[in-house]
Design a protein around this motif. Structure first.
Motif, PDB file in Angstrom:
ATOM      1  N   ILE A 221       0.844  -1.203   0.000  1.00 37.09           N
ATOM      2  CA  ILE A 221       0.000   0.000   0.000  1.00 37.09           C
ATOM      3  C   ILE A 221       0.876   1.249   0.000  1.00 37.09           C
ATOM      4  CG2 ILE A 221      -1.654   1.319   1.381  1.00 37.09           C
ATOM      5  CD1 ILE A 221      -2.828  -1.450   2.258  1.00 37.09           C
ATOM      6  N   ILE A 222       1.936   1.234   0.802  1.00 39.68           N
ATOM      7  CA  ILE A 222       2.866   2.382   0.835  1.00 39.68           C
ATOM      8  C   ILE A 222       3.491   2.597  -0.540  1.00 39.68           C
ATOM      9  CG2 ILE A 222       5.070   3.198   1.771  1.00 39.68           C
ATOM     10  CD1 ILE A 222       4.271   1.816   4.429  1.00 39.68           C
ATOM     11  N   ILE A 223       3.931   1.516  -1.190  1.00 35.02           N
ATOM     12  CA  ILE A 223       4.548   1.628  -2.523  1.00 35.02           C
ATOM     13  C   ILE A 223       3.542   2.186  -3.522  1.00 35.02           C
ATOM     14  CG2 ILE A 223       5.431   0.268  -4.466  1.00 35.02           C
ATOM     15  CD1 ILE A 223       6.828  -1.529  -2.371  1.00 35.02           C
ATOM     16  N   LEU A 224       2.307   1.711  -3.474  1.00 33.54           N
ATOM     17  CA  LEU A 224       1.305   2.175  -4.434  1.00 33.54           C
ATOM     18  C   LEU A 224       0.934   3.643  -4.246  1.00 33.54           C
ATOM     19  CD1 LEU A 224      -0.998  -0.972  -4.585  1.00 33.54           C
ATOM     20  CD2 LEU A 224       0.515  -0.099  -6.389  1.00 33.54           C
ATOM     21  N   PHE A 225       0.975   4.141  -3.001  1.00 34.07           N
ATOM     22  CA  PHE A 225       0.601   5.539  -2.769  1.00 34.07           C
ATOM     23  C   PHE A 225       1.794   6.490  -2.834  1.00 34.07           C
ATOM     24  CE2 PHE A 225      -3.245   3.580  -1.003  1.00 34.07           C
ATOM     25  CZ  PHE A 225      -4.198   4.317  -1.695  1.00 34.07           C
ATOM     26  N   GLU A 226       2.930   6.119  -2.248  1.00 34.20           N
ATOM     27  CA  GLU A 226       4.101   7.005  -2.280  1.00 34.20           C
ATOM     28  C   GLU A 226       4.825   6.950  -3.615  1.00 34.20           C
ATOM     29  OE1 GLU A 226       6.797   6.433   0.955  1.00 34.20           O
ATOM     30  OE2 GLU A 226       5.370   7.163   2.442  1.00 34.20           O
ATOM     31  N   ARG A 227       4.762   5.831  -4.307  1.00 33.07           N
ATOM     32  CA  ARG A 227       5.348   5.615  -5.624  1.00 33.07           C
ATOM     33  C   ARG A 227       6.867   5.836  -5.671  1.00 33.07           C
ATOM     34  NH1 ARG A 227       1.622   4.347  -9.173  1.00 33.07           N
ATOM     35  NH2 ARG A 227       2.665   5.085 -11.005  1.00 33.07           N
TER      36      ARG A 227
END
Length: 183
Positions: A24-30
């Motif tokens: 989720i962090i990777i998908l939002f912070e990119r």
């Protein structure tokens, strides 16, 4: 037995939950996107898929590495293409003792400037690193626009440097080694 099973399941769920939260962090912070070139844990390649639990990296041998998302959050990640694809290529070169260091410097710089795919801005640079065990050591630093140009520029620079050294009668250092022989 039930307590041991519960502890084991707890640790298993902890890893799964950590990977989901990291996804989720990777998908939002990119910090990485599909198509980026990355290095993590000695694995380099292009990100081919990002999922909730793991991310797939296709290495240069076209092998797919499934990396748990938690690894991207907790380990050091190098994203070669996140905001800028320009990278520096560093090539060391040594010449024999007694060579004209000023002439070598100028000729090496000319070779770096005239090599295809080397950027003019930032400009190529050559530094005389000093008198080392193997000879007079220089370091060539050039920038390329795309990560894919690194290998071609290294190849072209090495070919042009060898030709320049040969045409100007520069010798490469000859490392002498003493090998004890017992009789």
């Amino acid at each position: 037995l039930v307590a041991a099973l519960s502890v084991g399941l707890g640790f298993g769920w902890q890893e799964i939950f950590a990977n989901l939260v990291s996804g989720i962090i990777i998908l939002f912070e990119r910090p990485l996107q599909v198509g980026d070139t990355v290095t993590i844990n000695n694995v380099s390649g292009k990100v081919s898929r990002i999922q909730m639990r793991a991310t797939t990296i296709m290495d240069w041998d076209h092998k797919e590495h499934i990396v748990p998302n938690k690894t991207f959050i907790t380990n050091q990640l190098v994203n070669w293409t996140l905001s800028d694809t320009t990278t520096r290529v560093v090539i060391p070169i040594s010449i024999a003792y007694g060579s004209n260091a000023e002439l070598a410097y100028q000729l090496i710089l000319d070779v770096a400037r005239s090599t295809p795919l080397v950027l003019e801005d930032p400009p190529p640079s050559v530094n005389f690193m000093g008198i080392k065990d193997a000879g007079l050591e220089f370091s060539i630093m050039v920038f390329v626009r795309e990560l894919g140009h690194r290998l071609q520029v290294t190849h072209n620079l090495n070919l042009k440097l060898e030709k320049m050294l040969r045409e100007n009668n520069f010798e490469l250092p000859c490392i002498q080694r003493d090998v004890p022989v017992s009789t």
